[in-house]
Design a protein around this motif. Sequence first.
Motif, PDB file in Angstrom:
ATOM      1  N   ILE A  84       0.823  -1.202   0.000  1.00  0.00           N
ATOM      2  CA  ILE A  84       0.000   0.000   0.000  1.00  0.00           C
ATOM      3  C   ILE A  84       0.863   1.261   0.000  1.00  0.00           C
ATOM      4  CG2 ILE A  84      -1.584   1.361   1.439  1.00  0.00           C
ATOM      5  CD1 ILE A  84      -2.955  -1.277   2.189  1.00  0.00           C
ATOM      6  N   SER A 134      -7.515  -0.210   9.439  1.00  0.00           N
ATOM      7  CA  SER A 134      -8.009  -1.405   8.759  1.00  0.00           C
ATOM      8  C   SER A 134      -9.456  -1.621   9.141  1.00  0.00           C
ATOM      9  CB  SER A 134      -7.182  -2.626   9.179  1.00  0.00           C
ATOM     10  OG  SER A 134      -7.814  -3.828   8.803  1.00  0.00           O
ATOM     11  N   ILE A 145      -7.740   6.155   6.895  1.00  0.00           N
ATOM     12  CA  ILE A 145      -8.235   5.260   5.848  1.00  0.00           C
ATOM     13  C   ILE A 145      -8.212   3.845   6.413  1.00  0.00           C
ATOM     14  CG2 ILE A 145      -7.730   4.233   3.602  1.00  0.00           C
ATOM     15  CD1 ILE A 145      -6.539   6.906   2.755  1.00  0.00           C
ATOM     16  N   PRO A 149      -8.667   0.131   5.049  1.00  0.00           N
ATOM     17  CA  PRO A 149      -8.871  -0.793   3.934  1.00  0.00           C
ATOM     18  C   PRO A 149      -9.365  -2.169   4.397  1.00  0.00           C
ATOM     19  CG  PRO A 149      -6.618   0.107   3.990  1.00  0.00           C
ATOM     20  CD  PRO A 149      -7.246   0.344   5.327  1.00  0.00           C
ATOM     21  N   TRP A 150      -9.926  -2.910   3.464  1.00  0.00           N
ATOM     22  CA  TRP A 150     -10.270  -4.327   3.606  1.00  0.00           C
ATOM     23  C   TRP A 150      -9.171  -5.090   2.892  1.00  0.00           C
ATOM     24  CZ3 TRP A 150     -11.901  -8.269   5.924  1.00  0.00           C
ATOM     25  CH2 TRP A 150     -12.657  -9.315   5.387  1.00  0.00           C
ATOM     26  N   PHE A 184      -6.709  -6.021   0.097  1.00  0.00           N
ATOM     27  CA  PHE A 184      -6.121  -5.530  -1.137  1.00  0.00           C
ATOM     28  C   PHE A 184      -4.976  -6.461  -1.517  1.00  0.00           C
ATOM     29  CE2 PHE A 184      -8.543  -1.975   0.147  1.00  0.00           C
ATOM     30  CZ  PHE A 184      -8.744  -1.189  -0.989  1.00  0.00           C
ATOM     31  N   GLY A 244      -9.826  -5.501  -3.310  1.00  0.00           N
ATOM     32  CA  GLY A 244      -9.413  -4.230  -3.884  1.00  0.00           C
ATOM     33  C   GLY A 244      -8.053  -4.289  -4.548  1.00  0.00           C
ATOM     34  N   LEU A 253      -6.861   2.850  -3.572  1.00  0.00           N
ATOM     35  CA  LEU A 253      -6.646   3.613  -2.349  1.00  0.00           C
ATOM     36  C   LEU A 253      -6.093   5.007  -2.634  1.00  0.00           C
ATOM     37  CD1 LEU A 253      -5.126   0.796  -0.142  1.00  0.00           C
ATOM     38  CD2 LEU A 253      -7.258   2.004   0.331  1.00  0.00           C
ATOM     39  N   VAL A 260     -12.466   1.884   3.014  1.00  0.00           N
ATOM     40  CA  VAL A 260     -12.285   1.567   1.593  1.00  0.00           C
ATOM     41  C   VAL A 260     -12.307   0.046   1.509  1.00  0.00           C
ATOM     42  CG1 VAL A 260     -10.918   2.020  -0.468  1.00  0.00           C
ATOM     43  CG2 VAL A 260     -10.833   3.626   1.447  1.00  0.00           C
ATOM     44  N   ASP A 261     -13.520  -0.508   1.455  1.00  0.00           N
ATOM     45  CA  ASP A 261     -13.692  -1.929   1.779  1.00  0.00           C
ATOM     46  C   ASP A 261     -14.706  -2.669   0.926  1.00  0.00           C
ATOM     47  OD1 ASP A 261     -16.035  -0.787   2.655  1.00  0.00           O
ATOM     48  OD2 ASP A 261     -15.927  -1.558   4.693  1.00  0.00           O
TER      49      ASP A 261
END
Length: 261
Positions: free
Chosen positions: A26, A151, A192, A194-195, A197, A225, A230, A252-253
């Motif tokens: 990331i 996360s 942020i 994320p799920w 990625f 993702g 992202l 962002v998931d």
Amino acid sequence: MSAATGAGLFSLSGKRVMITGASRGIGRGLALGLAEAGADLVLVARDVSALSTVREECLALRSDASVSVLSCDIREPEQVKETVKSAVAEGNIDVLVNNAGLNIRTPALEVTEEQWQTVIDTDLRGAFFFAQQVGQHMVDRQQGSIINVSSVGGHVALRTGVAYAAAKAGVIQMTKVLALEWGKSKVRVNCIAPWYFRTPLTEKLLDDPAYLGEIVARTPLRRVGEVSELVGPAVFLASDASSYVTGHTLFVDGGMSIYGF
């Protein structure tokens, strides 16, 4: 607030962005995306050789970019202090992307003290002290944006990651408190979350068809993702487009956090 409107709101031209954990995954993806959006960069990680490769990739995208690299183990507060001091000596830091982190997937009954400490020291303790050092610089200047990377696992319960979940939940709450304390100094702090990625840290898991199938089945958009997805959220939070946004966690998931796992 900037007088820019429209697409100009999202421009990072003239902004200097510091990214931790920038050597891969990331962090690397965000470095490339933010460079393309006009930012100058300070890339931070332990592996200088890998950082140098990312630097060259950024310059290939935008040859006029200023991209420097600094080695730092964020688990060591003195290294963090010296790294930020060195970066500031070369110019102001307008944005911090507090991304460095790791996960050790172990069932809760099997987590060792060493595993727990390693995850907490990296994902939470290190993130705080980096934010603190850069935050002082931003408070002194009365401007800046910090983007912490948490996360979905800091919001909903996931299997075999209790230390990671505790650390990432701490990052979300830390974001709120820093936003509250530093808002009066015109420093914004957001997050942020994320799920799944596709990164070097997840590729082995996602190469398992059964595991991937379970993840996809529990994600409303029915896919994992791509790191490039992202970049938009990061550009938004780094730019004037989010000038009235602080203390917020942007998931962002693919919709996963709607109902949990």
